[in-house]
Motif scaffolding. Structure first.
Motif, short mmCIF file in Angstrom:
data_model
loop_
_atom_site.label_atom_id
_atom_site.label_comp_id
_atom_site.label_asym_id
_atom_site.label_seq_id
_atom_site.Cartn_x
_atom_site.Cartn_y
_atom_site.Cartn_z
N HIS A 197 -2.31 12.98 0.56
CA HIS A 197 -1.60 12.39 1.55
C HIS A 197 -0.87 12.63 2.62
CE1 HIS A 197 -2.31 8.17 -0.46
NE2 HIS A 197 -1.60 7.89 0.48
N ASP A 255 -6.68 4.54 -1.98
CA ASP A 255 -5.16 4.86 -2.72
C ASP A 255 -5.51 4.28 -3.73
OD1 ASP A 255 -3.59 5.13 -0.60
OD2 ASP A 255 -2.64 2.93 0.47
N HIS A 268 -7.22 4.63 6.75
CA HIS A 268 -6.12 5.25 5.33
C HIS A 268 -7.23 5.41 4.56
CE1 HIS A 268 -2.48 5.87 3.56
NE2 HIS A 268 -3.11 5.21 2.86
N VAL A 289 -7.58 9.58 3.64
CA VAL A 289 -6.89 9.86 2.32
C VAL A 289 -8.42 10.07 0.77
CG1 VAL A 289 -5.65 9.18 -0.54
CG2 VAL A 289 -5.36 8.21 2.06
ZN LIG Z 1 -1.81 5.83 1.03
#
Ligand SMILES: [Zn+2]
Length: 351
Positions: free
Chosen positions: A246, A163, A262, A266
């Motif tokens: 995303h 992220d 995640h 990503v």
């Molecule tokens: Zn994210």
């Protein structure tokens, strides 16, 4: 709301009221609390319950974040003046929900840094299976015990860079949106530049520390999250860290009806979309290989057909979703030839 007011004035651009960082810093924290309730899961709870050195009034093991069920859990909870979240994203989100609903102090003790739930104010829960963000919370303190975090599988902690790597593609997407006069928010070149410098100084320049998950490596990821919040919280949106990378993940998740780690998915999105943006995709790939981020389709059990289908379906998918921002997907054509080059460096188990 009391929990929102507890955010101190000096730190108003992060949601963290106070924090502790260091090896072993979770030890004995239960002795500072009176009637505390714990939200956790079996593995992190077994790792930490002796460390706290005090008994909670109640332990809620997370098995769902579905709103109607967790509302009942809140109502059934014994009286407490503090909620302690111990574990990964789900345990932290449930603790945030409890603390917000009960208007009591929140303490968060992440045991893995794969997602950034511990630095965001809202609790991500599910309403009719869809993720919604509710409430506003602020940990007091956020406890980052490096030894505790290193008990989690290394690949999950490494996933924490996903992220932040997304800044690479998301800032580029925002510039595209501005160029096409489709930016949903007032464009800020200053925010873009600041986000990019966070990506560089906290992630790209810290390859060895992150790969080895040294104290400095863990801290740099966490500081990266906190720093990015100083841009996103005042702006009221996450445009600098969320975009096309995303959206391909949303497409895969909704069509294949399965979940992913995640940061891994990503990471794959950052590679593919930076390729579509013509935006230094090889440098991103090298970095992900060097730190050991598991972004490869074969590591996530994604077939070549899954990835190709996703890329072909991407434009249709974003048009069907009404609430997605303008990105490279809106302006670049995704042809069969482009797909062939884009997936050439990816590894698959099956066709
Ligand atoms: Zn994210």
């Amino acid at each position: 709301m009391e929990v929102t007011q507890s955010v101190s004035r000096e730190r108003k651009h992060t949601n963290i009221t106070s924090s502790r960082f260091g090896r072993g810093c979770a030890r004995g924290i239960g002795k500072e609390l009176s009637r505390f309730l714990v939200c956790s899961m079996e593995i992190p709870w077994n790792l930490t319950k002796a460390l706290l050195q005090a008994e909670p009034v109640h332990v809620v093991m997370v098995d769902t974040l579905e709103e109607n069920i967790i509302e009942k859990q809140v109502k059934a909870a014994p009286a407490c003046d503090c909620v302690v979240g111990i574990g990964g994203g789900q345990a932290i989100d449930l603790a945030k929900f409890f603390a917000w609903k009960l208007s009591v102090r929140l303490v968060t003790i992440p045991t893995v840094i794969s997602v950034d739930a511990f630095v965001t104010a809202a609790a991500a829960i599910r309403r009719d299976h869809k993720i919604v963000y509710v409430g506003a919370t602020s940990p007091d303190p956020l406890v980052i015990d490096y030894d505790l975090i290193r008990t989690a599988p290394a690949e999950l902690n490494i996933a924490g860079v996903g992220d932040l790597l997304s800044i690479h593609t998301a800032t580029y997407d925002w510039e595209i949106a501005e160029r096409y006069k489709h930016s949903e928010f007032p464009f800020s070149q200053e925010s873009v530049a600041k986000a990019r410098s966070i990506l560089k100084s906290h992630i790209l320049d810290k390859e060895c520390e992150i790969k080895s998950l040294s104290d400095e490596g863990l801290q740099t990821i966490i500081d990266g999250y906190i720093e990015i919040n100083t841009i996103c919280l005042p702006a009221g949106h996450y445009r600098v860290e969320e975009g096309s990378e995303h959206y391909i993940f949303y497409e895969l998740e909704s069509r294949l009806q399965r979940s992913f780690v995640h940061g891994h998915i990503v990471g794959l999105g950052v590679y593919l979309m930076s390729k579509l943006q013509n935006n230094e995709s090889d440098a991103i790939l090298t970095f992900m290989n060097n730190v050991g981020l598991r972004y490869q389709p074969k590591q996530m059990e994604l077939t070549k057909a899954d990835v190709i289908h996703s890329l072909k379906n991407l434009q249709q998918f974003i048009q069907a979703q009404k609430d997605l921002w303008f990105t490279v997907i809106n302006v670049e054509e995704i042809t069969d030839e482009w797909i062939a080059t884009a997936i050439a460096k990816l590894e698959f188990n099956h066709d």
